[in-house]
Scaffold this motif. Sequence first.
Motif, PDB file in Angstrom:
ATOM      1  N   LEU A  13       0.827  -1.204   0.000  1.00  0.00           N
ATOM      2  CA  LEU A  13       0.000   0.000   0.000  1.00  0.00           C
ATOM      3  C   LEU A  13       0.863   1.256   0.000  1.00  0.00           C
ATOM      4  O   LEU A  13       0.554   2.232  -0.686  1.00  0.00           O
ATOM      5  N   LYS A  14       1.945   1.226   0.772  1.00  0.00           N
ATOM      6  CA  LYS A  14       2.859   2.374   0.783  1.00  0.00           C
ATOM      7  C   LYS A  14       3.478   2.570  -0.589  1.00  0.00           C
ATOM      8  O   LYS A  14       3.582   3.694  -1.079  1.00  0.00           O
ATOM      9  N   ALA A  15       3.906   1.485  -1.217  1.00  0.00           N
ATOM     10  CA  ALA A  15       4.527   1.573  -2.540  1.00  0.00           C
ATOM     11  C   ALA A  15       3.529   2.102  -3.572  1.00  0.00           C
ATOM     12  O   ALA A  15       3.868   2.976  -4.382  1.00  0.00           O
ATOM     13  N   PHE A  16       2.307   1.593  -3.536  1.00  0.00           N
ATOM     14  CA  PHE A  16       1.297   2.049  -4.493  1.00  0.00           C
ATOM     15  C   PHE A  16       0.984   3.524  -4.290  1.00  0.00           C
ATOM     16  O   PHE A  16       0.881   4.283  -5.260  1.00  0.00           O
ATOM     17  N   THR A  17       0.842   3.947  -3.041  1.00  0.00           N
ATOM     18  CA  THR A  17       0.542   5.350  -2.763  1.00  0.00           C
ATOM     19  C   THR A  17       1.665   6.245  -3.270  1.00  0.00           C
ATOM     20  O   THR A  17       1.415   7.295  -3.869  1.00  0.00           O
ATOM     21  N   GLY A  18       2.900   5.832  -3.068  1.00  0.00           N
ATOM     22  CA  GLY A  18       4.030   6.599  -3.574  1.00  0.00           C
ATOM     23  C   GLY A  18       4.076   6.636  -5.091  1.00  0.00           C
ATOM     24  O   GLY A  18       4.393   7.672  -5.690  1.00  0.00           O
ATOM     25  N   LEU A  19       3.762   5.510  -5.718  1.00  0.00           N
ATOM     26  CA  LEU A  19       3.752   5.466  -7.185  1.00  0.00           C
ATOM     27  C   LEU A  19       2.671   6.369  -7.769  1.00  0.00           C
ATOM     28  O   LEU A  19       2.900   7.061  -8.765  1.00  0.00           O
ATOM     29  N   VAL A  20       1.487   6.358  -7.163  1.00  0.00           N
ATOM     30  CA  VAL A  20       0.406   7.208  -7.664  1.00  0.00           C
ATOM     31  C   VAL A  20       0.770   8.680  -7.491  1.00  0.00           C
ATOM     32  O   VAL A  20       0.599   9.488  -8.410  1.00  0.00           O
ATOM     33  N   GLY A  21       1.307   9.026  -6.311  1.00  0.00           N
ATOM     34  CA  GLY A  21       1.707  10.417  -6.091  1.00  0.00           C
ATOM     35  C   GLY A  21       2.815  10.865  -7.021  1.00  0.00           C
ATOM     36  O   GLY A  21       2.788  11.968  -7.573  1.00  0.00           O
ATOM     37  N   GLY A  22       3.806  10.003  -7.229  1.00  0.00           N
ATOM     38  CA  GLY A  22       4.907  10.346  -8.121  1.00  0.00           C
ATOM     39  C   GLY A  22       4.499  10.401  -9.581  1.00  0.00           C
ATOM     40  O   GLY A  22       5.033  11.196 -10.361  1.00  0.00           O
ATOM     41  N   PHE A  28       3.406   6.718   7.195  1.00  0.00           N
ATOM     42  CA  PHE A  28       3.814   6.880   5.800  1.00  0.00           C
ATOM     43  C   PHE A  28       5.042   7.761   5.735  1.00  0.00           C
ATOM     44  O   PHE A  28       4.973   8.969   5.662  1.00  0.00           O
ATOM     45  N   SER A  29       6.195   7.117   5.827  1.00  0.00           N
ATOM     46  CA  SER A  29       7.459   7.814   5.625  1.00  0.00           C
ATOM     47  C   SER A  29       8.352   6.875   4.839  1.00  0.00           C
ATOM     48  O   SER A  29       8.538   5.736   5.206  1.00  0.00           O
ATOM     49  N   GLY A  30       8.891   7.361   3.771  1.00  0.00           N
ATOM     50  CA  GLY A  30       9.657   6.515   2.873  1.00  0.00           C
ATOM     51  C   GLY A  30      10.978   6.034   3.437  1.00  0.00           C
ATOM     52  O   GLY A  30      11.571   5.111   2.918  1.00  0.00           O
TER      53      GLY A  30
END
Length: 176
Positions: A53-62, A109-111
Amino acid sequence: MADFIQALDPSKLVLIETVLSFATSAFDAPVYNLPIFLFGIYAQENSEAIQSLKAFTGLVGGSLIYDIIWMAKHEQNWFVRMLTIMILILKVPTALAFVTALHQRGAQFSGLGFRGNDLSGATVWSMPGGFTSPLGGGARNGYQTVNDPVEPPKPTGGAPPTVNAQPTAPGAYQSV
């Protein structure tokens, strides 16, 4: 605004964006959208996959930034451009809904893997074999720590020690 974001259904948003990305994939459109949203379907349905979920959220934001750059560099017909803009607009509430879902599941949520503003992390660590950090004190499970001196074995009433015998730490492994 927060109530609006919490009322959104992340699974429906991802499904709509997946269908729109599939519809534009046959034309001149961003090729990365369909794989991102297919991954989003997996991440959303797998309840234990916090990292996904963290990876997907980062991908969508990026990918929001990549969409803007992609549309500035490529020409599209009006219908495919409209669908690409719809996908771009839907990415904002999707990212916000997934951030909210992550917070509801208790994830931070912190990368970088830090807990909020806590940069110190754990202060005592141990290594396999019983070696501990200088901050941790004492032996663990019968092993000695790095800072403890080696004590020679005490003679027992059995056979006298041989000339080549080396002192060993209590509980240390010995070769046969």
